[in-house]
Design an enzyme around this catalytic site. Sequence first.
Site, mmCIF file in Angstrom:
data_model
loop_
_atom_site.group_PDB
_atom_site.id
_atom_site.type_symbol
_atom_site.label_atom_id
_atom_site.label_comp_id
_atom_site.label_asym_id
_atom_site.label_seq_id
_atom_site.Cartn_x
_atom_site.Cartn_y
_atom_site.Cartn_z
ATOM 1 C CE LYS A 9 -4.273 -2.212 2.334
ATOM 2 N NZ LYS A 9 -4.874 -2.082 3.374
ATOM 3 C CE1 TYR A 49 -9.335 -2.921 0.722
ATOM 4 C CE2 TYR A 49 -8.621 -0.847 -0.497
ATOM 5 C CZ TYR A 49 -8.385 -1.971 0.189
ATOM 6 O OH TYR A 49 -6.958 -2.188 0.815
ATOM 7 C CG ASN A 112 -3.807 -2.035 6.950
ATOM 8 O OD1 ASN A 112 -3.835 -1.608 5.861
ATOM 9 N ND2 ASN A 112 -5.112 -2.610 7.368
ATOM 10 C CG HIS A 115 -5.565 -6.468 -0.199
ATOM 11 N ND1 HIS A 115 -6.589 -6.274 0.429
ATOM 12 C CD2 HIS A 115 -5.596 -7.162 -1.241
ATOM 13 C CE1 HIS A 115 -7.488 -7.105 -0.137
ATOM 14 N NE2 HIS A 115 -6.743 -7.693 -1.251
HETATM 15 P P1 DAT Z 1 -7.812 -6.517 5.793
HETATM 16 O O1 DAT Z 1 -7.049 -5.705 5.080
HETATM 17 O O2 DAT Z 1 -7.120 -7.071 6.782
HETATM 18 O O3 DAT Z 1 -8.450 -7.709 4.869
HETATM 19 P P2 DAT Z 1 -10.521 -5.532 5.795
HETATM 20 O O4 DAT Z 1 -10.905 -6.220 4.556
HETATM 21 O O5 DAT Z 1 -11.501 -5.876 6.710
HETATM 22 O O6 DAT Z 1 -9.124 -5.673 6.396
HETATM 23 O O7 DAT Z 1 -10.749 -3.859 5.428
HETATM 24 C C1 DAT Z 1 -9.906 -3.485 4.342
HETATM 25 C C2 DAT Z 1 -9.017 -2.179 4.642
HETATM 26 O O8 DAT Z 1 -10.108 -1.157 5.061
HETATM 27 C C3 DAT Z 1 -8.167 -2.468 6.023
HETATM 28 O O9 DAT Z 1 -7.028 -2.931 5.434
HETATM 29 C C4 DAT Z 1 -8.224 -0.954 6.082
HETATM 30 C C5 DAT Z 1 -9.541 -0.442 6.145
HETATM 31 N N1 DAT Z 1 -10.170 -0.574 7.413
HETATM 32 C C6 DAT Z 1 -10.668 -1.723 7.998
HETATM 33 N N2 DAT Z 1 -11.398 -1.663 8.966
HETATM 34 C C7 DAT Z 1 -11.062 -0.134 9.442
HETATM 35 C C8 DAT Z 1 -11.643 0.778 10.311
HETATM 36 N N3 DAT Z 1 -12.291 0.321 11.400
HETATM 37 N N4 DAT Z 1 -11.346 1.938 10.287
HETATM 38 C C9 DAT Z 1 -10.563 2.346 9.201
HETATM 39 N N5 DAT Z 1 -10.141 1.723 8.188
HETATM 40 C C10 DAT Z 1 -10.412 0.387 8.328
HETATM 41 MG MG MG Z 2 -9.756 -7.607 3.449
#
Ligand code: DAT
Ligand code: MG
Length: 149
Positions: A9, A49, A112, A115
């Site tokens: 990212k 997303y 973070n 991905h």
């Molecule tokens: P991952 O990247 O671990 O698969 P995810 O699919 O639940 O996590 O979410 C996609 C991205 O969205 C994640 O990498 C960062 C952002 N995100 C997730 N939860 C969030 C939150 N509570 N506040 C802000 N950004 C968030």
């Molecule tokens: Mg995810």
Amino acid sequence: MERSLVLIKPDAIQRGLAGTIISRLERRGLRIVAMKMLQMDKALAQRHYGIHKEKPFFNDLVKFITSSPIIASVFEGERAIDIIRQTMGATDPAKAASGSIRGDFGLDVQQNLVHGSDSAENAKKEIELFFRPEEILSYRRDVDRWITS
Ligand code: DAT
Ligand code: MG
């Protein structure tokens, strides 16, 4: 054999952590079968997303992921999807195990670093968003080399 879409990212590129992230995945025994640097546009980010479109953080997430270049890649290996998720660590770096990428380098739940696809079905869809079939090579364990499809 499984494949997963891995995105390095914007924050990871900005901080010079691309090599570290790629290296950690390679060291697990996963093979790179596709890779390119690009800046995602809004349409691609919204599709990638799409599953989160109703979430309160969706617009900020799209803004962040399109804010500067990323590296898109496909990693291949046995149980690659779960192995990569473990190597990444939990979504929130505060909850990510130390020794994982997010647990060692992350601070912010949005920024973070990385991905990785969360299921075989999503991996297939996500890979198709970023790569044409001819851009993906296959690693042949039996002959220990990559072949084009
Ligand atoms: P991952 O990247 O671990 O698969 P995810 O699919 O639940 O996590 O979410 C996609 C991205 O969205 C994640 O990498 C960062 C952002 N995100 C997730 N939860 C969030 C939150 N509570 N506040 C802000 N950004 C968030
Ligand atoms: Mg995810």
